[in-house]
Design a protein around this motif. Structure first.
Motif, short mmCIF file in Angstrom:
data_model
loop_
_atom_site.label_atom_id
_atom_site.label_comp_id
_atom_site.label_asym_id
_atom_site.label_seq_id
_atom_site.Cartn_x
_atom_site.Cartn_y
_atom_site.Cartn_z
N GLY A 85 0.84 -1.20 0.00
CA GLY A 85 0.00 0.00 0.00
C GLY A 85 0.87 1.24 0.00
N VAL A 86 0.65 2.10 -0.97
CA VAL A 86 1.34 3.39 -1.05
C VAL A 86 0.29 4.45 -0.77
CG1 VAL A 86 2.68 4.95 -2.49
CG2 VAL A 86 2.97 2.47 -2.74
N ARG A 87 0.48 5.19 0.33
CA ARG A 87 -0.54 6.13 0.79
C ARG A 87 0.01 7.56 0.80
NH1 ARG A 87 -2.34 2.53 5.93
NH2 ARG A 87 -0.26 3.12 6.59
N VAL A 88 -0.58 8.39 -0.03
CA VAL A 88 -0.18 9.79 -0.14
C VAL A 88 -1.04 10.59 0.84
CG1 VAL A 88 0.05 11.75 -1.72
CG2 VAL A 88 0.35 9.40 -2.59
N VAL A 89 -0.38 11.38 1.68
CA VAL A 89 -1.09 12.12 2.73
C VAL A 89 -0.92 13.62 2.49
CG1 VAL A 89 -1.33 12.50 5.21
CG2 VAL A 89 -0.67 10.24 4.37
N TYR A 90 -2.04 14.30 2.34
CA TYR A 90 -2.07 15.74 2.13
C TYR A 90 -2.64 16.45 3.35
CZ TYR A 90 -1.59 14.65 -2.86
OH TYR A 90 -1.15 14.18 -4.07
N GLU A 91 -2.34 17.73 3.46
CA GLU A 91 -3.04 18.58 4.42
C GLU A 91 -4.11 19.30 3.62
OE1 GLU A 91 -2.10 22.03 7.74
OE2 GLU A 91 -0.59 21.58 6.23
N GLY A 92 -5.35 19.23 4.09
CA GLY A 92 -6.44 19.86 3.37
C GLY A 92 -7.20 20.83 4.23
N ARG A 93 -7.97 21.68 3.57
CA ARG A 93 -8.79 22.67 4.28
C ARG A 93 -10.19 22.59 3.71
NH1 ARG A 93 -9.71 28.00 2.83
NH2 ARG A 93 -8.09 27.84 1.25
N VAL A 94 -11.18 22.48 4.59
CA VAL A 94 -12.57 22.43 4.16
C VAL A 94 -12.95 23.81 3.63
CG1 VAL A 94 -14.96 22.12 4.92
CG2 VAL A 94 -13.18 20.57 5.75
N VAL A 95 -13.50 23.84 2.40
CA VAL A 95 -13.88 25.11 1.78
C VAL A 95 -15.37 25.16 1.45
CG1 VAL A 95 -11.58 25.62 0.89
CG2 VAL A 95 -13.18 24.31 -0.51
N GLY A 96 -16.09 24.09 1.73
CA GLY A 96 -17.52 24.10 1.44
C GLY A 96 -18.13 22.74 1.69
N GLY A 97 -19.41 22.66 1.41
CA GLY A 97 -20.13 21.41 1.61
C GLY A 97 -20.72 21.32 2.99
N GLU A 98 -21.30 20.18 3.27
CA GLU A 98 -21.97 19.95 4.54
C GLU A 98 -21.71 18.51 4.97
OE1 GLU A 98 -26.60 19.86 5.58
OE2 GLU A 98 -25.88 21.78 4.77
N LEU A 99 -21.44 18.32 6.25
CA LEU A 99 -21.15 16.97 6.74
C LEU A 99 -22.31 16.03 6.45
CD1 LEU A 99 -19.16 15.17 8.32
CD2 LEU A 99 -20.42 15.77 10.39
N ARG A 100 -21.98 14.91 5.83
CA ARG A 100 -22.95 13.86 5.56
C ARG A 100 -22.20 12.54 5.55
NH1 ARG A 100 -21.33 11.89 1.17
NH2 ARG A 100 -20.84 13.06 -0.69
N PHE A 101 -22.94 11.44 5.60
CA PHE A 101 -22.33 10.12 5.63
C PHE A 101 -22.38 9.49 4.25
CE2 PHE A 101 -24.11 9.90 10.20
CZ PHE A 101 -23.13 10.76 10.63
N GLU A 102 -21.35 8.72 3.95
CA GLU A 102 -21.29 7.97 2.69
C GLU A 102 -22.28 6.82 2.76
OE1 GLU A 102 -17.84 6.13 -0.16
OE2 GLU A 102 -17.55 5.91 1.99
N VAL A 103 -22.94 6.54 1.65
CA VAL A 103 -23.87 5.42 1.56
C VAL A 103 -23.31 4.43 0.55
CG1 VAL A 103 -26.22 4.72 0.94
CG2 VAL A 103 -25.84 6.90 2.13
N GLY A 104 -23.21 3.17 0.97
CA GLY A 104 -22.76 2.13 0.05
C GLY A 104 -21.28 2.13 -0.25
N GLY A 105 -20.48 2.76 0.58
CA GLY A 105 -19.04 2.81 0.35
C GLY A 105 -18.28 2.09 1.44
N SER A 106 -17.02 2.42 1.58
CA SER A 106 -16.17 1.77 2.57
C SER A 106 -16.25 2.43 3.94
CB SER A 106 -14.72 1.75 2.09
OG SER A 106 -14.26 3.07 1.91
#
Length: 143
Positions: A85-106
């Protein structure tokens, strides 16, 4: 490491974002047949997709938030008998949207946690690795 001729080796590229809001971190609860653990939002990069774009897409899918990537924190590599497993890790900043849960994913939910309580969560080791990368900001991108 000796490999069986019949063993199929697999490499997976994934990208994640560490998103902070003051003293809080955004995590997604990763589910699998063995249980659930809190994880950074992110996941598998599609064939031909740039890892940065993959991280942005995955955060949106798992949390409902649009993020802007600010910095490449590092690359983490894990090796198991037939998996790399090669995992790239970024620092991100939330710029929009609304918290919600994924449906049918991992993942099945997302939430903000105080950084002070992260050590008490049932979490994937990548969370600790990412926080170490965030603190140290190693020039090599590796802890």
């Amino acid at each position: 490491m000796e490999l069986s001729i019949n063993r199929r080796l697999h490499t997976r590229l994934s990208a994640y974002a560490v998103c902070l809001d003051g003293d809080k971190i955004l995590l997604a609860r990763w589910t699998n047949p063995h249980g659930s653990r809190w994880m950074l939002p992110g996941g598998g990069v599609d064939f031909g997709e740039d890892p940065l774009d993959g991280a942005i897409r995955e955060v949106m899918e798992e949390t409902g938030y649009r993020v802007e990537v600010e910095t490449l924190l590092g690359i983490d590599s894990i090796v198991r008998p037939d998996f790399h497993g090669v995992r790239v890790v970024y620092e991100g900043r939330v710029v929009g949207g609304e918290l919600r849960f994924e449906v049918g994913g991992s993942t099945d939910m997302a939430a903000w946690f105080d950084l002070a309580e992260v050590s008490e969560l049932e979490r994937a080791e990548l969370v600790d690795t990412a926080l170490a990368l965030l603190r140290a900001r190693p020039i090599t991108g590796r802890i």
